[in-house]
Motif scaffolding. Structure first.
Motif, mmCIF file in Angstrom:
data_model
loop_
_atom_site.group_PDB
_atom_site.id
_atom_site.type_symbol
_atom_site.label_atom_id
_atom_site.label_comp_id
_atom_site.label_asym_id
_atom_site.label_seq_id
_atom_site.Cartn_x
_atom_site.Cartn_y
_atom_site.Cartn_z
ATOM 1 N N LYS A 116 0.839 -1.198 0.000
ATOM 2 C CA LYS A 116 0.000 0.000 0.000
ATOM 3 C C LYS A 116 0.878 1.252 0.000
ATOM 4 O O LYS A 116 0.606 2.199 -0.728
ATOM 5 C CB LYS A 116 -0.928 -0.012 1.218
ATOM 6 N N PHE A 117 1.944 1.249 0.806
ATOM 7 C CA PHE A 117 2.844 2.391 0.864
ATOM 8 C C PHE A 117 3.479 2.638 -0.514
ATOM 9 O O PHE A 117 3.567 3.768 -0.981
ATOM 10 C CB PHE A 117 3.920 2.164 1.926
ATOM 11 N N ARG A 118 3.925 1.585 -1.196
ATOM 12 C CA ARG A 118 4.530 1.717 -2.529
ATOM 13 C C ARG A 118 3.521 2.280 -3.526
ATOM 14 O O ARG A 118 3.858 3.138 -4.342
ATOM 15 C CB ARG A 118 5.054 0.364 -3.015
ATOM 16 N N ARG A 119 2.277 1.770 -3.461
ATOM 17 C CA ARG A 119 1.248 2.275 -4.387
ATOM 18 C C ARG A 119 0.984 3.750 -4.119
ATOM 19 O O ARG A 119 0.874 4.546 -5.062
ATOM 20 C CB ARG A 119 -0.044 1.478 -4.229
ATOM 21 N N ASP A 120 0.904 4.133 -2.859
ATOM 22 C CA ASP A 120 0.626 5.523 -2.496
ATOM 23 C C ASP A 120 1.781 6.443 -2.902
ATOM 24 O O ASP A 120 1.550 7.559 -3.363
ATOM 25 C CB ASP A 120 0.354 5.668 -0.997
ATOM 26 N N THR A 121 3.036 6.002 -2.750
ATOM 27 C CA THR A 121 4.180 6.856 -3.082
ATOM 28 C C THR A 121 4.387 6.945 -4.587
ATOM 29 O O THR A 121 4.901 7.956 -5.076
ATOM 30 C CB THR A 121 5.455 6.355 -2.404
ATOM 31 N N THR A 122 3.987 5.943 -5.340
ATOM 32 C CA THR A 122 4.158 6.011 -6.805
ATOM 33 C C THR A 122 3.073 6.886 -7.423
ATOM 34 O O THR A 122 3.274 7.429 -8.498
ATOM 35 C CB THR A 122 4.117 4.608 -7.449
ATOM 36 N N ARG A 123 1.935 7.047 -6.766
ATOM 37 C CA ARG A 123 0.865 7.912 -7.268
ATOM 38 C C ARG A 123 1.228 9.380 -7.101
ATOM 39 O O ARG A 123 0.827 10.219 -7.883
ATOM 40 C CB ARG A 123 -0.441 7.651 -6.521
ATOM 41 N N ASN A 124 1.970 9.707 -6.074
ATOM 42 C CA ASN A 124 2.314 11.101 -5.789
ATOM 43 C C ASN A 124 3.541 11.538 -6.458
ATOM 44 O O ASN A 124 4.340 11.282 -7.047
ATOM 45 C CB ASN A 124 2.435 11.326 -4.280
#
Length: 124
Positions: A116-124
């Motif tokens: 989840k952290f990786r998905r959230d950081t790649t979106r931003n």
């Protein structure tokens, strides 16, 4: 030859001695027939008013029956130590198994958080 015989006779008598019974399968609520089937006939039977006491001295156990049902199993202090050690081992196995499941669960949760952290950081 006589010397060999005097050595072998006591040795053969020792080997005929019966091994102590394994009482781990005997439990409260069993019938007399079930106990006999599990550990054999007792060395001594005491019949008192409403209870029967079966004595197994080789196993340091006495089984107390009310009517035809095991009411209690009495052990010597040494036999109680054996029972406690077995109980601790079983409990340790259960705790170990629970800890393994907990560890697996924590590992999956940790992986989900990382994903989840990786998905959230790649979106931003």
């Amino acid at each position: 030859m006589k010397r060999l015989f005097t050595f072998l006779l006591p040795l053969s008598l020792l080997s005929c001695r019966e091994a102590p019974k394994d009482f781990s399968s005997v439990s409260i609520g069993m019938t007399k027939d079930e106990v006999t089937s599990a550990v054999g006939e007792p060395t001594k039977k005491n019949e008192l008013a409403v209870v029967d006491i079966w004595v197994y001295p080789d196993a340091d156990r006495s089984v107390i029956f009310r009517k035809d049902t095991v009411y209690n199993i009495v052990t010597s202090s040494e036999a109680r130590i054996d029972s406690i050690e077995t109980s601790i081992e079983r409990t340790g196995d259960k705790v170990g198994s629970s800890l393994n499941r907990l560890g697996d669960s924590l590992e999956r949760t940790g992986q989900q958080i990382k994903d989840k952290f990786r998905r959230d950081t790649t979106r931003n």
